[in-house]
Design a protein around this motif. Structure first.
Motif, short mmCIF file in Angstrom:
data_model
loop_
_atom_site.label_atom_id
_atom_site.label_comp_id
_atom_site.label_asym_id
_atom_site.label_seq_id
_atom_site.Cartn_x
_atom_site.Cartn_y
_atom_site.Cartn_z
N ASP A 81 0.77 -1.66 -0.05
CA ASP A 81 0.05 -0.01 -0.14
C ASP A 81 0.91 1.40 0.09
OD1 ASP A 81 0.69 -0.99 2.82
OD2 ASP A 81 -0.81 1.18 3.78
N VAL A 84 2.45 4.73 -5.33
CA VAL A 84 3.95 3.82 -6.11
C VAL A 84 5.21 4.61 -6.45
CG1 VAL A 84 4.14 2.66 -7.90
CG2 VAL A 84 1.96 2.31 -7.48
N SER A 127 -10.96 -4.87 -6.04
CA SER A 127 -9.74 -3.60 -6.85
C SER A 127 -9.82 -4.13 -8.00
CB SER A 127 -8.69 -3.56 -5.58
OG SER A 127 -8.06 -4.34 -6.30
N GLY A 131 -8.76 0.35 -10.74
CA GLY A 131 -8.29 1.11 -10.56
C GLY A 131 -8.14 1.03 -9.48
N GLN A 132 -7.65 1.19 -8.30
CA GLN A 132 -7.55 1.53 -7.02
C GLN A 132 -6.36 2.54 -6.42
OE1 GLN A 132 -10.96 1.24 -4.80
NE2 GLN A 132 -10.83 0.75 -6.53
N PRO A 133 -6.28 3.82 -6.19
CA PRO A 133 -5.27 4.43 -5.39
C PRO A 133 -5.07 3.88 -4.28
CG PRO A 133 -7.18 6.33 -5.47
CD PRO A 133 -7.40 4.95 -6.33
N ALA A 136 -1.98 0.48 -5.73
CA ALA A 136 -2.12 0.72 -7.18
C ALA A 136 -1.79 -0.50 -7.84
CB ALA A 136 -1.76 1.26 -7.68
N SER A 139 -3.84 -3.48 -7.10
CA SER A 139 -4.95 -3.77 -7.82
C SER A 139 -4.73 -4.00 -9.18
CB SER A 139 -5.69 -1.92 -7.88
OG SER A 139 -6.70 -2.09 -8.98
N ALA A 140 -4.01 -3.32 -9.78
CA ALA A 140 -3.41 -3.85 -11.00
C ALA A 140 -3.28 -5.67 -11.10
CB ALA A 140 -2.14 -2.61 -11.33
N ARG A 238 -14.61 6.86 -12.84
CA ARG A 238 -13.07 7.36 -11.89
C ARG A 238 -14.24 8.00 -10.71
NH1 ARG A 238 -9.67 11.88 -12.83
NH2 ARG A 238 -7.98 11.95 -12.93
#
Length: 246
Positions: A81, A84, A127, A131-133, A136, A139-140, A238
């Motif tokens: 978490d 990135v 997730s 895509g979850q901030p 990230a 989630s990806a 979004r």
């Protein structure tokens, strides 16, 4: 009796899945990179999902005991978490190796055992809806799992192998012990046992219509979010994600 091979089974959702199938009389293989010590009723072993050799050895070990493998539950996963841009590269590499490479190697190694009617269950996540901030990379990686699930479901169709995945929101496991905004706003409401019940439903589906299902939600909220994302334009999705997770 039917059998299931489960990764990441030392704790959390993996353990709950093992207990669910064990209670139903299945032969259960509970494998993890850490020793599985919670029950003597399951067959246990060590597995590093990042290693093709480890996968081959673990599946062969369980097959020798069970005589068959009906379901493989690709459950093992890790999370990173935070932004990135500030993430530890080694932690990101481990996440991709476990969540993406590990699931792929597991599918590859399971193929020979599942041909003719078996089921591969991959652990995805809500997730992967958008895509979850803050999480990230995690989630990806779950988008990857969803795509792999869909592709293999088509690729292995003639071999009569079902490939499905499960998309829970945050469950009460160590994976939810992060600072992601969605943890605070959505809460951690699911139990590992609730997710395990859906894995059971996915793995034991009967009838052509039921067996045609690919993505399994767990809670009413994640099912609603999945449906909403499939209908909403990107701008709306979004914006909703910014409200819930940003």
């Amino acid at each position: 009796m039917p059998s299931i091979f489960i990764t990441g089974a030392a704790t959390g959702i993996g353990r709950a899945v093992a207990e669910r199938f064990l209670a139903a009389g299945w032969t259960v293989g509970a494998y993890d990179i850490n020793p599985v010590t919670w029950s003597g009723a399951v067959h246990t072993g060590l597995l590093d999902v990042r290693s093709a050799d480890s996968w081959a050895a673990a599946l062969a070990d369980f097959h020798a005991v069970a005589g068959r493998i009906d379901v493989v539950d690709n459950n093992a996963g890790v999370i990173v978490d935070g932004p990135v841009a500030a993430a530890d590269p080694a932690a990101l590499q481990r996440l991709i190796d476990v969540n993406c490479l590990g699931v792929t190697l597991g599918a590859r190694a399971s193929y020979r055992y599942l041909r003719g009617g078996g089921t591969l269950v991959n652990m995805a996540s809500a997730s992967a809806i958008y895509g979850q901030p803050g999480i990230a990379a995690y989630s990806a990686s779950k988008f990857y799992v969803a795509g792999l699930t869909e592709a293999l479901g088509l690729e292995w169709r003639k071999e009569n192998i079902r490939v499905v995945d499960v998309w829970p929101l945050w469950a009460k496991t160590s994976l939810a012990e992060v600072e992601a905004v969605s943890v605070r706003r959505l809460g951690v409401r699911l139990t590992p046992e609730q997710v395990a019940d859906v894995v059971w439903t996915a793995a034991t589906a009967r009838g052509r219509w039921a067996r045609g299902k690919v993505h399994y939600g767990v809670s009413a909220l994640d099912k609603a979010l999945y449906l909403g994302r499939s209908l909403a334009p990107d701008r709306v999705a979004r914006l909703l994600t910014r409200v819930l997770a940003g």
